[in-house]
Design a protein around this motif. Structure first.
Motif, PDB file in Angstrom:
ATOM      1  N   TYR A   1      -9.672  -0.013  -4.939  1.00 28.30           N
ATOM      2  CA  TYR A   1      -9.350   0.630  -3.559  1.00 28.30           C
ATOM      3  C   TYR A   1      -8.426   1.954  -3.750  1.00 28.30           C
ATOM      4  O   TYR A   1      -7.950   2.345  -2.798  1.00 28.30           O
ATOM      5  CB  TYR A   1      -8.033  -0.393  -3.022  1.00 28.30           C
TER       6      TYR A   1
ATOM      7  N   MET B   1       0.160   5.264   1.427  1.00 27.80           N
ATOM      8  CA  MET B   1      -0.745   5.806   2.189  1.00 27.80           C
ATOM      9  C   MET B   1      -0.191   7.324   2.289  1.00 27.80           C
ATOM     10  O   MET B   1       0.948   7.684   2.682  1.00 27.80           O
ATOM     11  CB  MET B   1      -0.620   5.251   3.595  1.00 27.80           C
TER      12      MET B   1
ATOM     13  N   ILE C   1       0.793  -1.257  -0.066  1.00 23.23           N
ATOM     14  CA  ILE C   1      -0.025   0.039  -0.010  1.00 23.23           C
ATOM     15  C   ILE C   1       0.787   1.124   0.155  1.00 23.23           C
ATOM     16  O   ILE C   1       2.072   1.234   0.536  1.00 23.23           O
ATOM     17  CB  ILE C   1      -0.856   0.081   1.315  1.00 23.23           C
TER      18      ILE C   1
END
Length: 121
Positions: free
Chosen positions: A107, A7, A5
């Motif tokens: 996502y 972020m 991921i």
């Protein structure tokens, strides 16, 4: 992304280290719980095997390791830098060939239906 991921988060005071540590701890516990609840199946066994394997490679005494220990926090000191990193994040699934447009990645924060806001309150 399926394997990692990116972020962007805002830290009110102090350093991002404790925030990242707590995020990784909480999400690892949640992911392991979900995997372990799924009784049986080759994917479950494979994931648990991998998490155990990577835990054995480290000095810590954890049974499982979900996240890599290192992270790469960057202080976003300007709007230009923030926009640059946001564009990189949005283009990541496009460059990986997962989607044709950033907003098509389920996502992604480029998809207005999936924007997530977390609060410590």
């Amino acid at each position: 992304m399926p394997s990692h991921i990116h972020m962007i988060c805002d830290v009110e005071s102090g350093e991002a280290g404790p925030i990242v540590r707590d995020f990784k701890s909480y999400t690892a516990k949640q992911l392991l719980g979900l995997i372990q609840e799924n009784t049986g199946g080759s994917r479950q066994a494979w994931l648990l095997y991998l998490f155990r394997y990577f835990a054995k490679q480290k000095v810590n005494k954890s049974e499982f390791q979900v996240w890599q220990h290192e992270n790469h926090p960057i202080n976003l000191e300007s709007n230009y830098l923030t926009d640059q990193k946001m564009n990189y994040i949005h283009q990541n699934p496009v460059n990986a060939g997962l989607v044709n447009e950033p907003q098509n990645y389920i996502y992604s924060s480029a998809n207005p239906d999936t924007t997530l806001h977390l609060s410590s309150h």
